[in-house]
Enzyme design. Structure first.
Site, PDB file in Angstrom:
ATOM      1  N   MET A 101      49.654  39.328  37.148  1.00  0.00           N
ATOM      2  CA  MET A 101      49.686  37.910  36.788  1.00  0.00           C
ATOM      3  C   MET A 101      50.233  37.754  35.375  1.00  0.00           C
ATOM      4  O   MET A 101      49.718  38.374  34.435  1.00  0.00           O
ATOM      5  CB  MET A 101      48.266  37.323  36.838  1.00  0.00           C
ATOM      6  N   ILE A 159      41.574  43.461  36.146  1.00  0.00           N
ATOM      7  CA  ILE A 159      41.981  44.323  35.040  1.00  0.00           C
ATOM      8  C   ILE A 159      42.542  43.474  33.907  1.00  0.00           C
ATOM      9  O   ILE A 159      43.457  42.667  34.115  1.00  0.00           O
ATOM     10  CB  ILE A 159      43.040  45.345  35.495  1.00  0.00           C
ATOM     11  N   GLY A 189      46.909  36.388  31.295  1.00  0.00           N
ATOM     12  CA  GLY A 189      47.744  37.508  31.701  1.00  0.00           C
ATOM     13  C   GLY A 189      46.951  38.749  32.066  1.00  0.00           C
ATOM     14  O   GLY A 189      46.151  39.223  31.277  1.00  0.00           O
ATOM     15  N   SER A 190      47.156  39.301  33.257  1.00  0.00           N
ATOM     16  CA  SER A 190      46.303  40.391  33.705  1.00  0.00           C
ATOM     17  C   SER A 190      46.780  40.916  35.060  1.00  0.00           C
ATOM     18  O   SER A 190      47.911  40.680  35.472  1.00  0.00           O
ATOM     19  CB  SER A 190      44.862  39.905  33.796  1.00  0.00           C
ATOM     20  N   ARG A 191      45.860  41.603  35.767  1.00  0.00           N
ATOM     21  CA  ARG A 191      46.216  42.214  37.042  1.00  0.00           C
ATOM     22  C   ARG A 191      44.981  42.336  37.927  1.00  0.00           C
ATOM     23  O   ARG A 191      43.860  42.473  37.436  1.00  0.00           O
ATOM     24  CB  ARG A 191      46.822  43.585  36.755  1.00  0.00           C
TER      25      ARG A 191
END
Length: 221
Positions: A101, A159, A189-191
């Site tokens: 993301m 994450i 912002g991440s995953r």
């Protein structure tokens, strides 16, 4: 099911706190006439934060054999891997689908399946670029283990990324989650990695753009 997680928002409540501080700062800067430019930037950031925390309605397919994306973004990796080592479950290799993301994606995360929450485990770590493979092992994360009605375990790992510094969870152990129901959020912002049985059939490929609560990542045999 947590009724709070099933409410419909235009802006998620987490966003109002940040937007409120920025908006108040903008008014003060404008009142003091310190700088019209700085005040304008502050107003812009206020609206950006509200836009970042948007929480649009999603139409989730209701099928217990489907695994739906937990995040908006791009599929950045499909492989086989062991779930996070801190989870109190049997260590066995699973299929993993990872969604990255960026700051322009919706960051509300949704359950990929209907099931009960068996474990929620948080682990401190680094803040590397979430698109890197090693982010799954090195970065700060929160892991969610879900048991489906047929006994299949699905693991969802939030994450943190280079900019993201806060992983939020809206649920607790032993709760029941509907498919597509909100369970958490990652700021800026991440995953999200989703682990599933090795025989799950992929319905996406690396590079695909997916939508949380709607896009089908795989199906269970």
């Amino acid at each position: 099911m947590n009724k709070h997680n099933n409410k419909r928002y235009i802006i998620h409540p987490e966003g109002w706190k940040f937007a409120g501080v920025l908006f108040l700062s903008s008014i003060i800067l404008l009142y003091l006439s310190a700088s019209i430019l700085i005040a304008s930037i502050s107003f812009f950031l206020t609206f950006f934060v509200l836009w970042f925390f948007r929480d649009p309605k999603r139409n989730t397919p209701e099928d217990k054999n489907l695994i739906i994306s937990s995040a908006d973004g791009k599929v950045c990796l499909i492989d086989e891997a062991y779930p996070p080592e801190e989870l109190p479950i049997e260590a066995q290799k699973m299929k993993r689908i990872c969604v990255f993301m960026n700051v322009f994606n919706v960051h509300v995360n949704r359950s990929p399946v209907q099931g009960s929450v068996e474990h929620i485990v948080y682990k401190e770590g680094k803040f590397l670029n979430a698109s890197l493979d090693k982010a799954s092992d090195k970065n700060e994360r929160s892991s969610l283990v879900l048991n489906t009605q047929n006994g299949t375990k699905i693991i969802v790992v939030q994450i943190a990324g280079l900019i993201a510094r806060r992983i939020l969870s809206f649920i607790s152990s032993n709760e029941e989650l509907n498919q597509g129901e909100r369970f958490g959020l990652i700021r800026f912002g991440s995953r999200v990695d989703i682990y599933m049985p090795l025989d799950a059939v992929e319905k996406c490929k690396v590079g695909d753009r997916v939508v949380a609560g709607e896009s089908i990542l795989a199906s269970l045999k």
